[in-house]
Design a protein around this motif. Sequence first.
Motif, mmCIF file in Angstrom:
data_model
loop_
_atom_site.group_PDB
_atom_site.id
_atom_site.type_symbol
_atom_site.label_atom_id
_atom_site.label_comp_id
_atom_site.label_asym_id
_atom_site.label_seq_id
_atom_site.Cartn_x
_atom_site.Cartn_y
_atom_site.Cartn_z
ATOM 1 N N ASP A 297 2.402 -0.488 10.350
ATOM 2 C CA ASP A 297 1.973 -1.359 9.252
ATOM 3 C C ASP A 297 1.665 -2.762 9.774
ATOM 4 O O ASP A 297 1.817 -3.746 9.078
ATOM 5 N N LYS A 298 1.206 -2.852 11.007
ATOM 6 C CA LYS A 298 0.983 -4.143 11.646
ATOM 7 C C LYS A 298 -0.314 -4.823 11.211
ATOM 8 O O LYS A 298 -0.488 -6.009 11.421
ATOM 9 N N MET A 299 -1.235 -4.069 10.607
ATOM 10 C CA MET A 299 -2.493 -4.654 10.150
ATOM 11 C C MET A 299 -2.344 -5.177 8.724
ATOM 12 O O MET A 299 -1.453 -4.753 7.996
ATOM 13 N N GLN A 300 -3.230 -6.071 8.351
ATOM 14 C CA GLN A 300 -3.201 -6.607 6.993
ATOM 15 C C GLN A 300 -3.826 -5.599 6.038
ATOM 16 O O GLN A 300 -4.959 -5.172 6.238
ATOM 17 N N LYS A 301 -3.081 -5.235 4.997
ATOM 18 C CA LYS A 301 -3.532 -4.315 3.948
ATOM 19 C C LYS A 301 -3.960 -2.947 4.476
ATOM 20 O O LYS A 301 -4.756 -2.253 3.859
ATOM 21 N N THR A 302 -3.437 -2.550 5.630
ATOM 22 C CA THR A 302 -3.759 -1.246 6.219
ATOM 23 C C THR A 302 -2.502 -0.650 6.832
ATOM 24 O O THR A 302 -1.711 -1.362 7.439
ATOM 25 N N VAL A 303 -2.325 0.653 6.643
ATOM 26 C CA VAL A 303 -1.240 1.370 7.308
ATOM 27 C C VAL A 303 -1.838 2.566 8.040
ATOM 28 O O VAL A 303 -2.893 3.069 7.671
ATOM 29 N N VAL A 304 -1.144 3.003 9.086
ATOM 30 C CA VAL A 304 -1.540 4.209 9.804
ATOM 31 C C VAL A 304 -0.580 5.305 9.376
ATOM 32 O O VAL A 304 0.637 5.149 9.480
ATOM 33 N N VAL A 305 -1.140 6.397 8.857
ATOM 34 C CA VAL A 305 -0.340 7.495 8.325
ATOM 35 C C VAL A 305 -0.541 8.722 9.205
ATOM 36 O O VAL A 305 -1.672 9.128 9.470
ATOM 37 N N SER A 306 0.560 9.309 9.669
ATOM 38 C CA SER A 306 0.512 10.523 10.474
ATOM 39 C C SER A 306 0.733 11.725 9.557
ATOM 40 O O SER A 306 1.759 11.820 8.888
ATOM 41 N N VAL A 307 -0.249 12.627 9.541
ATOM 42 C CA VAL A 307 -0.188 13.816 8.690
ATOM 43 C C VAL A 307 0.026 15.035 9.579
ATOM 44 O O VAL A 307 -0.682 15.230 10.566
ATOM 45 N N GLU A 308 1.007 15.848 9.209
ATOM 46 C CA GLU A 308 1.359 17.039 9.981
ATOM 47 C C GLU A 308 0.783 18.279 9.294
ATOM 48 O O GLU A 308 0.948 18.449 8.091
ATOM 49 N N THR A 309 0.091 19.113 10.064
ATOM 50 C CA THR A 309 -0.414 20.374 9.525
ATOM 51 C C THR A 309 0.159 21.527 10.330
ATOM 52 O O THR A 309 0.289 21.432 11.548
ATOM 53 N N LYS A 310 0.493 22.599 9.631
ATOM 54 C CA LYS A 310 1.060 23.777 10.279
ATOM 55 C C LYS A 310 0.103 24.947 10.094
ATOM 56 O O LYS A 310 -0.398 25.171 8.997
#
Length: 84
Positions: free
Chosen positions: A16-29
């Motif tokens: 969450d280091k960017m302004q108004k942006t988050v990095v989301v990790s999505v897991e698929t099986k």
Amino acid sequence: MERSRRKVLEGLVVSDKMQKTVVVSVETKSKHPIYRKLVISHKKYHAHNDNDDAKVGDLVEITETRPLSATKNWRVSKILERAR
């Protein structure tokens, strides 16, 4: 012709280091076609976080949206679970 529904994914906030942006990790099986073993893969998405309320470790739901920048095509729709 009816407009298609937007994709919805669940994932964990990893940055969450960017302004108004988050990095989301999505897991698929998925099962391997030959060996039938469960294969887990991860993909990272940049998502728009307008209120800056999602933090690292939160479980969030992201929804596909129009392109907001060169890398952002997703928006945080709700926070499912807060990090401890």
